[in-house]
Design a protein around this motif. Structure first.
Motif, PDB file in Angstrom:
ATOM      1  N   UNK A 123      32.019  13.792  10.042  1.00 20.80           N
ATOM      2  CA  UNK A 123      31.760  15.205   9.756  1.00 20.80           C
ATOM      3  C   UNK A 123      30.980  15.954  10.824  1.00 20.80           C
ATOM      4  N   UNK A 124      30.404  15.266  11.812  1.00 24.72           N
ATOM      5  CA  UNK A 124      29.565  15.967  12.784  1.00 24.72           C
ATOM      6  C   UNK A 124      30.056  15.778  14.214  1.00 24.72           C
ATOM      7  N   UNK A 125      30.191  14.548  14.649  1.00 25.41           N
ATOM      8  CA  UNK A 125      30.529  14.295  16.056  1.00 25.41           C
ATOM      9  C   UNK A 125      31.878  14.889  16.485  1.00 25.41           C
ATOM     10  N   UNK A 126      32.912  14.918  15.639  1.00 25.89           N
ATOM     11  CA  UNK A 126      34.171  15.557  16.076  1.00 25.89           C
ATOM     12  C   UNK A 126      34.026  17.027  16.436  1.00 25.89           C
ATOM     13  N   UNK A 127      32.971  17.685  15.962  1.00 25.21           N
ATOM     14  CA  UNK A 127      32.799  19.115  16.220  1.00 25.21           C
ATOM     15  C   UNK A 127      31.744  19.386  17.299  1.00 25.21           C
ATOM     16  N   UNK A 128      31.235  18.324  17.925  1.00 30.32           N
ATOM     17  CA  UNK A 128      30.260  18.468  19.006  1.00 30.32           C
ATOM     18  C   UNK A 128      31.004  18.310  20.327  1.00 30.32           C
ATOM     19  N   UNK A 129      30.956  19.342  21.163  1.00 29.54           N
ATOM     20  CA  UNK A 129      31.724  19.328  22.413  1.00 29.54           C
ATOM     21  C   UNK A 129      31.025  18.544  23.520  1.00 29.54           C
ATOM     22  N   UNK A 130      29.705  18.605  23.585  1.00 26.64           N
ATOM     23  CA  UNK A 130      28.966  17.994  24.687  1.00 26.64           C
ATOM     24  C   UNK A 130      28.866  16.477  24.516  1.00 26.64           C
ATOM     25  N   UNK A 131      29.298  15.690  25.507  1.00 25.13           N
ATOM     26  CA  UNK A 131      29.154  14.229  25.422  1.00 25.13           C
ATOM     27  C   UNK A 131      27.691  13.795  25.361  1.00 25.13           C
ATOM     28  N   UNK A 132      26.808  14.549  26.045  1.00 22.72           N
ATOM     29  CA  UNK A 132      25.388  14.202  26.016  1.00 22.72           C
ATOM     30  C   UNK A 132      24.812  14.340  24.610  1.00 22.72           C
TER      31      UNK A 132
END
Length: 482
Positions: A436-445
């Motif tokens: 639910x969270x990481x798929x919507x985070x664009x920055x790899x950092x």
């Protein structure tokens, strides 16, 4: 109590609410009538009221877990009927268990005492079967909890009763475990019977406690803590380095050195080739397991025999600890804890009393270490670090110094959080992040930061430390009053 029950349901789901409603409902019924002169009817009413409140917590938690937590963590959401079934069953069980325990509080004192103990024994005996039916799979963690309860009871003798701060308590745990490993492992060509080895481990640990206590008799407070801390750090290092052992007869060894003739030395052990006693960092593996006529060899995958064996050990340690507390020696320990100078003036032998405190505490640790070695089937020096001593000390301080019931409760709370709740919380958070969270985070950092930072198991010592600080500030006498 309702918050902890709700957290359990949110993390584990399924029928865990029924199990926790049974356990916490029983406790709620006893607490609701504590310190009150109640009749059976009043006890039922008070217990039912407490159980109803606990049941509402469980019902709400079941709804949140089935309808919200499961979807956001990548699992299939429960239907409303399933959610109400699980939550309703947990609520009913909580009310019934609390009402029954409340009714028992209304019995005459002698009958009430017996009834409460029968209820506790019934819960302890039936829990593994309930765990299997409910498929909560908590029994492995419960076995670990009982091992740490034995350790906490032993440290309570040294720190709680006698007031001798021991920061190297894990060393005695290691001595008991390695004694069992050395005497019952085919790795060192010794496969003695576990039922004999466990008592040898207790005796060796008690002797080690006397060895530690002898040079510390004149030390107090911080100085005693530093010495015991050093002892606790030395013992795992010794076991880690016993990988090339050769023993020569001492007199001939000295003569050979003086005369410059090494061939005169008489070798006793490891003559042709030095012996690897402890396996170094790789440890001792495998270690012999207990054998009983009907059960056979205790299998690592079958937790039932291990559970009942360690339960018998815990009961034995509780009885011994209770008798020690109420004995003449126990009163001498308390006198030394309160004021060593006054105790000495009253005729208490400080040397003997302190050495017995160290020996008894170490014997409990050796008892737990022997079971741990056989239960795990292998031992490694990295397990017996300083953090283990700190965790056991947290249990004693959390429960209340010198309070046996509080120490048991502290052991349950700390070990359950460490072995059960934190790993499950880490898994649930990981699933929520991945779904639910990481798929919507664009920055790899940011992805790496979130994935590595939201792991409660990496902060376990920080959480235990914060718990200890809060207890000392808010409730220094521990969670259970004397």
């Amino acid at each position: 109590m309702g918050a902890i029950a709700s957290l359990t349901v949110l993390l584990f789901g399924g029928w865990s609410g029924v199990v926790i409603g049974w356990l916490f409902g029983t406790a709620a019924g006893a607490i609701s009538c504590r310190g009150k002169n109640v009749t059976i009817n009043v006890g039922i009413r008070l217990g039912a009221s407490s159980g109803f409140i606990l049941g509402m917590w469980l019902l709400v938690a079941s709804c949140v877990q089935g309808l919200i937590v499961r979807p956001i963590s990548g699992q299939v959401a429960f239907g409303i009927f399933d959610v109400l079934l699980l939550g309703g069953a947990a609520s009913v069980v909580a009310v019934l268990a609390s009402s029954l325990m409340g009714a028992l509080q209304g019995l005459p004192e002698t009958r009430r005492h017996h009834a409460v103990w029968i209820t506790v024994i019934f819960i302890l005996l039936v829990f593994p079967l309930v765990d299997q039916v409910a498929q909560t799979n908590w029994i492995a963690a419960v076995v670990q909890i009982q091992i740490f309860i034995i350790l906490a009871l032993g440290l309570n003798i040294t720190v709680g009763y006698a007031g001798l701060l021991d920061l190297g308590y894990a060393a005695f745990f290691a001595i008991g475990a390695y004694t069992t490993g050395l005497l019952s492992s085919p790795q060192v060509n010794l496969e003695w019977n576990f039922w004999l080895v466990i008592w040898i481990a207790v005796a060796v640990s008690a002797v080690a406690g006397i060895v530690l206590g002898s040079p510390t008799l004149r030390l107090r407070g911080d100085y005693l803590a530093i010495v015991t801390l050093g002892f606790g750090e030395i013992v795992p290092i010794v076991f880690r380095n016993l990988t090339s052992v050769r023993i020569d007869e001492p007199i001939s060894k000295i003569l050979s050195s003086v005369l410059g003739r090494p061939q005169m030395a008489i070798c006793l052990l490891g003559c042709s080739q030095p012996i690897n006693l402890t396996g170094g960092e790789a440890g001792i593996n495998p270690i012999g397991r207990p054998v009983l006529p009907i059960i056979g060899t205790f299998a690592p995958s079958n937790y039932l025999p291990w559970y009942y064996l360690v339960l018998v050990m815990v009961v034995g340690c509780v009885l011994v600890s209770d008798h020690l507390r109420n004995s003449r020696m126990g009163r001498a320990w308390v006198a030394i804890r309160e004021d060593e100078l006054v105790a000495s003036c009253m005729g208490i032998n400080l040397v003997r009393t302190k050495l017995l405190a160290f020996a008894m505490g170490a014997a409990f640790a050796g008892f737990a270490g022997a079971f741990y070695a056989a239960y795990i089937g292998a031992i490694f020096p990295s397990v017996f670090g300083f953090s283990l001593s700190v965790i056991v000390l947290c249990m004693v301080v959390l429960g209340g110094l010198g309070n046996m019931t509080g120490v048991i409760l502290g052991g349950i709370v700390i070990t359950a959080a460490d072995q059960l709740y934190l790993p499950q919380l880490a898994q649930v958070l990981k699933n929520i992040l991945n779904v639910s969270i990481l798929p919507y985070v664009a920055s790899p950092q940011w992805k790496d930061f979130l994935a590595t930072s939201l792991d409660p198991t990496q902060m376990r010592l920080f959480l235990f430390g914060m718990t200890l600080v809060l207890i000392v500030l808010v409730r220094p006498q521990g969670i259970v009053n004397r």
